[in-house]
Design an enzyme around this catalytic site. Structure first.
Site, PDB file in Angstrom:
ATOM      1  CD  GLU A 153      -3.397  12.385   5.759  1.00  0.00           C
ATOM      2  OE1 GLU A 153      -3.469  11.331   5.117  1.00  0.00           O
ATOM      3  OE2 GLU A 153      -2.893  13.423   5.315  1.00  0.00           O
TER       4      GLU A 153
ATOM      5  CB  CYS B 175       3.524   2.551   8.307  1.00  0.00           C
ATOM      6  SG  CYS B 175       3.372   0.745   8.372  1.00  0.00           S
TER       7      CYS B 175
ATOM      8  CB  CYS C  48       3.134  -1.799   1.612  1.00  0.00           C
ATOM      9  SG  CYS C  48       2.872  -2.845   3.062  1.00  0.00           S
TER      10      CYS C  48
ATOM     11  CB  CYS D   5       1.239   1.844   1.334  1.00  0.00           C
ATOM     12  SG  CYS D   5       0.636   2.771   2.746  1.00  0.00           S
TER      13      CYS D   5
ATOM     14  CB  CYS E  41      -6.993   1.344  -0.136  1.00  0.00           C
ATOM     15  SG  CYS E  41      -5.921   0.155   0.630  1.00  0.00           S
TER      16      CYS E  41
HETATM   17  S1  SF4 Z   1      -0.202  -0.683   3.614  1.00  0.00           S
HETATM   18 FE1  SF4 Z   1       0.915   1.140   4.315  1.00  0.00          FE
HETATM   19  S2  SF4 Z   1       0.153   1.563   6.388  1.00  0.00           S
HETATM   20 FE2  SF4 Z   1      -0.424  -0.566   5.853  1.00  0.00          FE
HETATM   21  S3  SF4 Z   1       1.298  -1.812   6.611  1.00  0.00           S
HETATM   22 FE3  SF4 Z   1       1.791  -1.346   4.471  1.00  0.00          FE
HETATM   23  S4  SF4 Z   1       3.066   0.517   4.605  1.00  0.00           S
HETATM   24 FE4  SF4 Z   1       2.009   0.305   6.568  1.00  0.00          FE
END
Ligand code: SF4
Length: 357
Positions: free
Chosen positions: A101, A121, A125, A128, A343
């Site tokens: 995306e 990823c 986090c 996220c 975000c």
């Molecule tokens: S915010 Fe999301 S995309 Fe960015 S490093 Fe953390 S887990 Fe990965």
């Protein structure tokens, strides 16, 4: 030649700078610059991805990766587009069927494109959506550049800024990201100046140090900080356990910032986690020796998350505490929130392209 450059039998201009393309076309196929240079410019500058529109004989050179399929480049075929108040999120289906995306954000007179650097990823986090996917694979340089090509020439948006803030941790895929930056800035191609590109990281110190040593100049850096101390940061960002805040600050203090530029710091405000007045004071102390612009972002709830958004009043209160501490704070709007393009919201299931961080 950089390891991030694909060693295909056929040439892929999205993965190559002009000079790399010309050199490889000559070495592998005996094509001189007189022939290959205009081909590169027509694809990368003019956006021609039509097999009939490239060489003087009206044929698509047989030594190029086929760029067009069903009207779109196969390095990234846009399969979905969602608009929300000027923000455009689009989903690109890669050659192996995985989806990524990207988000176009209108900003003043320049459009910014937020590109993905990985499918998923591994940083995990908590706030996220992409982090919940885990890492599926890195994007190669051509797949990153193809997102800009698709925005410009597929969707017709004059993208002038690129931020590596979409799906993935760019510094976990650094060779491909650096190669993509070199391709994007080539004046005989996409021609996006390096000062208009920003790499965002969750704080991988080794990667920051490698970026700092790039021989062809520094790139803007954004850091997703989100906490005033190690205890809170490690709770919401596992990456902090091996990259603690003191070491992160030490790396930033030696980073070669451009004159008059600053680090972009991202702080996602989460109700009951990092929103207390003492958090604002500790954050200000941490940032004091650094030149920063702080983006304060209200957490965007995602389905299944146990985290909560701050109220608008709590957001304003936290912001005023930071301003009182003389921190330059930019409001990061909720533009795109209704299409899951804000975000922390990119990254649906790879086979079900629906949302993004
Ligand atoms: S915010 Fe999301 S995309 Fe960015 S490093 Fe953390 S887990 Fe990965």
């Amino acid at each position: 030649m950089n390891t991030a450059i694909r060693h295909n039998r056929l040439l892929d201009p999205f993965s190559l700078t002009h000079d790399q393309f010309v050199e490889t076309a000559f070495q592998r196929y005996g094509k001189t610059a007189h022939y290959s240079s205009p081909v590169y410019r027509r694809i990368m500058k003019d956006g021609i991805a039509d097999p009939g529109g490239l060489d003087t004989a009206g044929r698509f050179p047989e030594w190029l990766d086929p760029l067009a399929a069903d009207g779109g480049p196969v390095r990234g075929k846009v399969v979905k587009r969602v608009d929300d108040g000027g923000v455009v999120k689009f989903v690109t289906r890669l050659a192996d069927g995985l989806d990524i995306e990207s988000v176009i954000i209108p900003m003043h007179r320049r459009h910014t494109l937020c590109v993905s650097s990985q499918v998923g990823c591994r940083m995990g986090c908590r706030f996220c959506r992409t982090g919940k996917m885990g890492l599926i694979r890195n994007l190669d340089a051509g797949e990153i550049v193809a997102q800009v090509f698709a925005a410009r020439h597929g969707l017709g948006v004059d993208v002038r800024n690129v931020v590596f803030m979409g799906m993935g941790e760019p510094l976990d895929n650094l060779d491909n990201v650096v190669q993509a930056i070199r391709v994007l800035e080539d004046q005989r191609g996409m021609d996006i100046a390096r000062r208009y590109m920003t790499v965002s990281t969750a704080g991988l110190i080794d990667g920051i140090n490698r970026l700092a040593r790039l021989e062809d100049g520094p790139v803007n850096l954004a850091v997703s900080l989100n906490a005033p101390d190690d205890e809170i940061r490690s709770r919401i960002m596992p990456v902090n356990r091996n990259n603690p805040m003191a070491a992160l600050k030490a790396a930033l203090l030696t980073y070669p910032l451009r004159k008059k530029s600053a680090f972009f710091m991202e702080y996602v405000l989460i109700q009951g986690i990092n929103d207390r007045p003492e958090h604002a004071r500790a954050l200000a102390r941490y940032l004091a020796p650094l030149r920063v612009k702080l983006n304060l972002i209200a957490y965007n709830p995602t389905p299944g998350s146990d985290l909560h958004a701050p109220s608008p009043e709590a957001y304003e209160q936290f912001r005023s505490w930071l301003v009182a501490e003389k921190i330059f704070v930019r409001r990061r709007g909720e533009k795109g929130g209704s299409i899951m393009a804000a975000c922390g919201q990119l990254g649906g299931k790879p086979s079900q392209p629906t949302h993004t961080m």
